[in-house]
Write a protein that holds these residues in place. Structure first.
Motif, PDB file in Angstrom:
ATOM      1  N   GLU A  91       0.892  -1.392   0.093  1.00 26.63           N
ATOM      2  CA  GLU A  91       0.090   0.021   0.125  1.00 26.63           C
ATOM      3  C   GLU A  91       0.824   1.407  -0.046  1.00 26.63           C
ATOM      4  OE1 GLU A  91      -2.504   2.144   3.307  1.00 26.63           O
ATOM      5  OE2 GLU A  91      -3.081   0.082   3.084  1.00 26.63           O
ATOM      6  N   MET A  92       1.940   1.359   0.697  1.00 29.77           N
ATOM      7  CA  MET A  92       2.955   2.436   0.845  1.00 29.77           C
ATOM      8  C   MET A  92       3.629   2.762  -0.318  1.00 29.77           C
ATOM      9  SD  MET A  92       4.316   2.096   4.802  1.00 29.77           S
ATOM     10  CE  MET A  92       5.229   3.613   4.566  1.00 29.77           C
ATOM     11  N   ILE A  93       4.014   1.591  -1.059  1.00 32.37           N
ATOM     12  CA  ILE A  93       4.575   1.496  -2.322  1.00 32.37           C
ATOM     13  C   ILE A  93       3.813   2.269  -3.449  1.00 32.37           C
ATOM     14  CG2 ILE A  93       5.705   0.218  -4.085  1.00 32.37           C
ATOM     15  CD1 ILE A  93       6.853  -1.589  -1.794  1.00 32.37           C
ATOM     16  N   ILE A  94       2.607   1.707  -3.372  1.00 32.81           N
ATOM     17  CA  ILE A  94       1.793   2.352  -4.447  1.00 32.81           C
ATOM     18  C   ILE A  94       1.537   3.608  -4.390  1.00 32.81           C
ATOM     19  CG2 ILE A  94      -0.913   2.264  -5.120  1.00 32.81           C
ATOM     20  CD1 ILE A  94      -0.740  -0.804  -4.519  1.00 32.81           C
ATOM     21  N   LEU A  95       1.340   3.979  -3.277  1.00 29.59           N
ATOM     22  CA  LEU A  95       1.479   5.501  -2.767  1.00 29.59           C
ATOM     23  C   LEU A  95       2.817   6.351  -3.101  1.00 29.59           C
ATOM     24  CD1 LEU A  95      -0.541   5.670   0.480  1.00 29.59           C
ATOM     25  CD2 LEU A  95      -1.453   6.440  -1.439  1.00 29.59           C
ATOM     26  N   ARG A  96       3.767   5.927  -3.033  1.00 30.55           N
ATOM     27  CA  ARG A  96       5.134   6.506  -3.391  1.00 30.55           C
ATOM     28  C   ARG A  96       5.528   6.399  -4.659  1.00 30.55           C
ATOM     29  NH1 ARG A  96       7.736   8.318   1.323  1.00 30.55           N
ATOM     30  NH2 ARG A  96       6.205   8.482   2.928  1.00 30.55           N
ATOM     31  N   LEU A  97       5.395   5.148  -5.229  1.00 39.09           N
ATOM     32  CA  LEU A  97       6.095   4.718  -6.569  1.00 39.09           C
ATOM     33  C   LEU A  97       5.693   5.764  -7.838  1.00 39.09           C
ATOM     34  CD1 LEU A  97       8.079   2.697  -8.076  1.00 39.09           C
ATOM     35  CD2 LEU A  97       5.974   1.251  -8.644  1.00 39.09           C
ATOM     36  N   PRO A  98       4.676   6.092  -7.857  1.00 40.66           N
ATOM     37  CA  PRO A  98       4.236   7.144  -8.886  1.00 40.66           C
ATOM     38  C   PRO A  98       5.028   8.577  -8.745  1.00 40.66           C
ATOM     39  CG  PRO A  98       2.113   6.159  -8.087  1.00 40.66           C
ATOM     40  CD  PRO A  98       3.277   5.843  -7.099  1.00 40.66           C
ATOM     41  N   VAL A  99       5.462   8.965  -7.589  1.00 39.81           N
ATOM     42  CA  VAL A  99       5.911  10.169  -7.661  1.00 39.81           C
ATOM     43  C   VAL A  99       7.530  10.041  -8.019  1.00 39.81           C
ATOM     44  CG1 VAL A  99       7.013  11.808  -5.717  1.00 39.81           C
ATOM     45  CG2 VAL A  99       4.486  10.724  -5.328  1.00 39.81           C
ATOM     46  N   THR A 100       8.095   9.063  -7.806  1.00 39.67           N
ATOM     47  CA  THR A 100       9.659   8.660  -8.045  1.00 39.67           C
ATOM     48  C   THR A 100       9.582   8.300  -9.584  1.00 39.67           C
ATOM     49  OG1 THR A 100      10.079   7.592  -6.120  1.00 39.67           O
ATOM     50  CG2 THR A 100      11.383   6.885  -7.903  1.00 39.67           C
ATOM     51  N   LEU A 101       8.530   7.364 -10.108  1.00 37.76           N
ATOM     52  CA  LEU A 101       8.433   7.458 -11.440  1.00 37.76           C
ATOM     53  C   LEU A 101       8.358   8.727 -12.228  1.00 37.76           C
ATOM     54  CD1 LEU A 101       6.269   4.196 -11.853  1.00 37.76           C
ATOM     55  CD2 LEU A 101       8.892   4.314 -12.053  1.00 37.76           C
ATOM     56  N   LEU A 102       7.417   9.614 -11.692  1.00 32.75           N
ATOM     57  CA  LEU A 102       7.352  10.820 -12.264  1.00 32.75           C
ATOM     58  C   LEU A 102       8.654  11.586 -12.436  1.00 32.75           C
ATOM     59  CD1 LEU A 102       5.542  13.466 -13.461  1.00 32.75           C
ATOM     60  CD2 LEU A 102       5.089  13.969 -11.084  1.00 32.75           C
ATOM     61  N   LEU A 103       9.337  11.771 -11.265  1.00 30.94           N
ATOM     62  CA  LEU A 103      10.699  12.408 -11.143  1.00 30.94           C
ATOM     63  C   LEU A 103      11.577  11.734 -12.246  1.00 30.94           C
ATOM     64  CD1 LEU A 103      12.873  14.560  -9.851  1.00 30.94           C
ATOM     65  CD2 LEU A 103      13.061  12.661  -8.009  1.00 30.94           C
ATOM     66  N   MET A 104      11.646  10.519 -12.203  1.00 25.52           N
ATOM     67  CA  MET A 104      12.706   9.677 -13.052  1.00 25.52           C
ATOM     68  C   MET A 104      12.320   9.967 -14.798  1.00 25.52           C
ATOM     69  SD  MET A 104      13.251   5.980 -11.206  1.00 25.52           S
ATOM     70  CE  MET A 104      14.073   5.328 -12.771  1.00 25.52           C
ATOM     71  N   LEU A 105      10.959   9.778 -14.906  1.00 23.26           N
ATOM     72  CA  LEU A 105      10.531  10.100 -16.263  1.00 23.26           C
ATOM     73  C   LEU A 105      10.932  11.320 -16.736  1.00 23.26           C
ATOM     74  CD1 LEU A 105       7.467   7.910 -16.663  1.00 23.26           C
ATOM     75  CD2 LEU A 105       9.531   7.370 -17.402  1.00 23.26           C
ATOM     76  N   SER A 106      10.677  12.366 -16.040  1.00 19.99           N
ATOM     77  CA  SER A 106      10.928  13.891 -16.361  1.00 19.99           C
ATOM     78  C   SER A 106      12.377  14.045 -16.461  1.00 19.99           C
ATOM     79  CB  SER A 106      10.434  14.833 -15.154  1.00 19.99           C
ATOM     80  OG  SER A 106      10.985  14.578 -13.958  1.00 19.99           O
ATOM     81  N   ALA A 107      13.340  13.308 -15.590  1.00 13.36           N
ATOM     82  CA  ALA A 107      14.711  13.539 -15.742  1.00 13.36           C
ATOM     83  C   ALA A 107      15.060  12.884 -17.114  1.00 13.36           C
ATOM     84  CB  ALA A 107      15.367  12.900 -14.307  1.00 13.36           C
ATOM     85  N   PHE A 108      14.745  11.834 -17.339  1.00 11.54           N
ATOM     86  CA  PHE A 108      15.060  11.139 -18.564  1.00 11.54           C
ATOM     87  C   PHE A 108      14.575  11.998 -19.926  1.00 11.54           C
ATOM     88  CE2 PHE A 108      16.221   7.207 -16.480  1.00 11.54           C
ATOM     89  CZ  PHE A 108      17.400   6.678 -17.207  1.00 11.54           C
ATOM     90  N   ALA A 109      13.415  12.307 -19.757  1.00 12.41           N
ATOM     91  CA  ALA A 109      13.010  13.267 -21.030  1.00 12.41           C
ATOM     92  C   ALA A 109      13.878  14.564 -21.064  1.00 12.41           C
ATOM     93  CB  ALA A 109      11.590  13.694 -20.609  1.00 12.41           C
ATOM     94  N   PHE A 197      10.910  21.260 -11.852  1.00  9.79           N
ATOM     95  CA  PHE A 197      11.844  21.688 -12.832  1.00  9.79           C
ATOM     96  C   PHE A 197      13.475  21.506 -12.315  1.00  9.79           C
ATOM     97  CE2 PHE A 197      14.926  25.008 -14.453  1.00  9.79           C
ATOM     98  CZ  PHE A 197      14.516  24.673 -15.716  1.00  9.79           C
ATOM     99  N   LEU A 198      13.690  21.940 -10.916  1.00  9.98           N
ATOM    100  CA  LEU A 198      15.050  21.747 -10.138  1.00  9.98           C
ATOM    101  C   LEU A 198      15.322  20.310  -9.879  1.00  9.98           C
ATOM    102  CD1 LEU A 198      15.145  24.740  -7.616  1.00  9.98           C
ATOM    103  CD2 LEU A 198      16.208  24.648  -9.968  1.00  9.98           C
ATOM    104  N   PRO A 199      14.629  19.408  -9.540  1.00  9.30           N
ATOM    105  CA  PRO A 199      14.960  18.092  -9.132  1.00  9.30           C
ATOM    106  C   PRO A 199      14.936  17.479 -10.407  1.00  9.30           C
ATOM    107  CG  PRO A 199      12.586  18.554  -8.519  1.00  9.30           C
ATOM    108  CD  PRO A 199      13.269  19.725  -8.499  1.00  9.30           C
ATOM    109  N   MET A 200      14.231  17.850 -11.389  1.00  7.52           N
ATOM    110  CA  MET A 200      14.412  17.129 -13.057  1.00  7.52           C
ATOM    111  C   MET A 200      15.897  17.396 -13.240  1.00  7.52           C
ATOM    112  SD  MET A 200      12.367  18.118 -16.439  1.00  7.52           S
ATOM    113  CE  MET A 200      13.158  19.888 -16.190  1.00  7.52           C
ATOM    114  N   ILE A 201      16.430  18.650 -13.301  1.00  5.11           N
ATOM    115  CA  ILE A 201      17.796  18.904 -13.682  1.00  5.11           C
ATOM    116  C   ILE A 201      18.759  18.267 -12.741  1.00  5.11           C
ATOM    117  CG2 ILE A 201      19.550  20.830 -14.157  1.00  5.11           C
ATOM    118  CD1 ILE A 201      16.991  22.531 -14.986  1.00  5.11           C
ATOM    119  N   GLY A 202      18.588  18.116 -11.533  1.00  4.60           N
ATOM    120  CA  GLY A 202      19.471  17.755 -10.487  1.00  4.60           C
ATOM    121  C   GLY A 202      19.634  16.068 -10.854  1.00  4.60           C
TER     122      GLY A 202
END
Length: 331
Positions: A91-109, A197-202
């Motif tokens: 349950e906790m992973i389902i809540l948190r994983l989309p946040v990390t995936l959003l950050l990772m996908l934006s960074a890769f983009a 924007f900032l965490p994506m660039i970082g």
């Protein structure tokens, strides 16, 4: 071999890898010095409380019994109960994983959108000023840790200039009524981009630098190929040669580095989320380690491993679309 059969075979091959991740993580997590019950109850808990909690979470059983019980639970999708949060790990992973995936996908983009043009320009203008600038940028990006880049970005763009927020992240799927200053979903998405924007660039700078270096090297080799020389001899315009003849072939090593970069991005996401105060998987696993939450440590590590394996499989499949010579295992 069809694409579906190849994908199923690769997924089957991933099962032993995931079992290995579970096994190594389980025994390493249980070797961490200290006692999670003491962390939960304090240094001098009542013996009755200690025994009750140990029995509740199965900590009173031998480690090999717990290991096989955990494997059985994982096989049916049960990642256990968090000792620290007293909530199901899944349950906790389902809540948190989309946040990390959003950050990772934006960074890769960000990395791909900036790195591929830089690499192509650098290869076309080899040993010219544009090439030197591109190589310096990529060298700095490869040599600099993501958390340090994040700290510098916060100091410059958040504290001194005040252009971007230093902490937190507004999720694009959040209800506008729960987001300050947002009346519509479009405004929520705008705030998401502002916070991201900032965490994506970082996080994306290291990937950008690695992809730029590989893109440049691959394009240089491709532009020196015999088929390119033949196209030039036939009078094909240089822009067409770069776009249709050299570029596609040059992307095979780039696809490889993007797929393998998932491991770097997952590790960098842990530090980036900590620096920017983002409540994702990175913060979750750090909290789990600090509190010796065995079930949560193993669950988050397993999910990270699964994401990486899926990324590698997608990378392999992408190969066939870029290079017809690549097959799905046919002789």
């Amino acid at each position: 071999m069809s694409l579906l059969r190849y994908t199923l075979r690769r997924l089957a091959q991933a099962i032993p890898v995931l079992i290995g991740i579970v096994t190594i993580t389980f025994f390493l997590a249980n070797q961490i010095p200290g006692d999670p019950v003491e962390i939960m109850l304090g240094p001098t808990p009542a013996q009755e409380q200690v025994e009750a909690i140990r029995a509740r979470y199965g900590l009173d059983r031998p480690i090999h019994v717990r290991y096989f019980a955990y494997l059985s639970s994982v096989a049916v999708g049960d990642l256990g109960q968090s000792i620290y949060y007293d909530r199901p790990v899944l349950e906790m992973i389902i809540l948190r994983l989309p946040v990390t995936l959003l950050l990772m996908l934006s960074a890769f983009a960000f990395a791909v959108i900036t790195a591929i043009p830089l690499g192509v320009i650098s290869a076309k203008r080899r040993n010219e000023p544009a090439d030197h600038i591109s190589r310096i940028i990529s060298l700095i990006g490869v040599s600099t840790p993501s958390f340090w880049i994040g700290l510098v970005l916060i100091i410059v763009f958040a504290f001194y200039l005040g252009w971007f927020p230093a902490r937190g992240l507004v999720l694009p799927w959040a209800d506008p009524s729960t987001v300050r200053g947002a009346a519509t979903q479009v405004e929520v998405i705008r705030q998401t981009a502002h916070h991201l924007f900032l965490p994506m660039i970082g996080l994306g700078t290291l990937q950008m630098a690695q992809i730029t270096r590989i893109e440049r090297s691959s394009m240089v080799d491709s532009l020196q190929g015999e088929y390119v020389k033949l196209a030039r001899a036939y009078g094909v315009p240089e822009s067409t040669i770069v776009r249709k003849h050299a570029f596609q072939v040059a992307q095979l090593p780039v696809i490889t580095i993007i797929g393998l970069g998932l491991s770097t991005a997952l590790g960098g996401a842990v530090l980036t989320e900590t620096v920017f105060g983002i409540q994702g998987m990175g913060r979750l696993i750090i909290t789990a380690i600090q509190n010796q939450d065995y079930e949560l440590i193993m669950g988050t590590t397993l999910v990270f491993g699964f994401v990486y394996v899926i990324g590698v499989i997608i990378t392999d499949i992408t190969y066939s679309y870029l290079d017809p010579r690549v097959t799905y295992g046919d002789e």
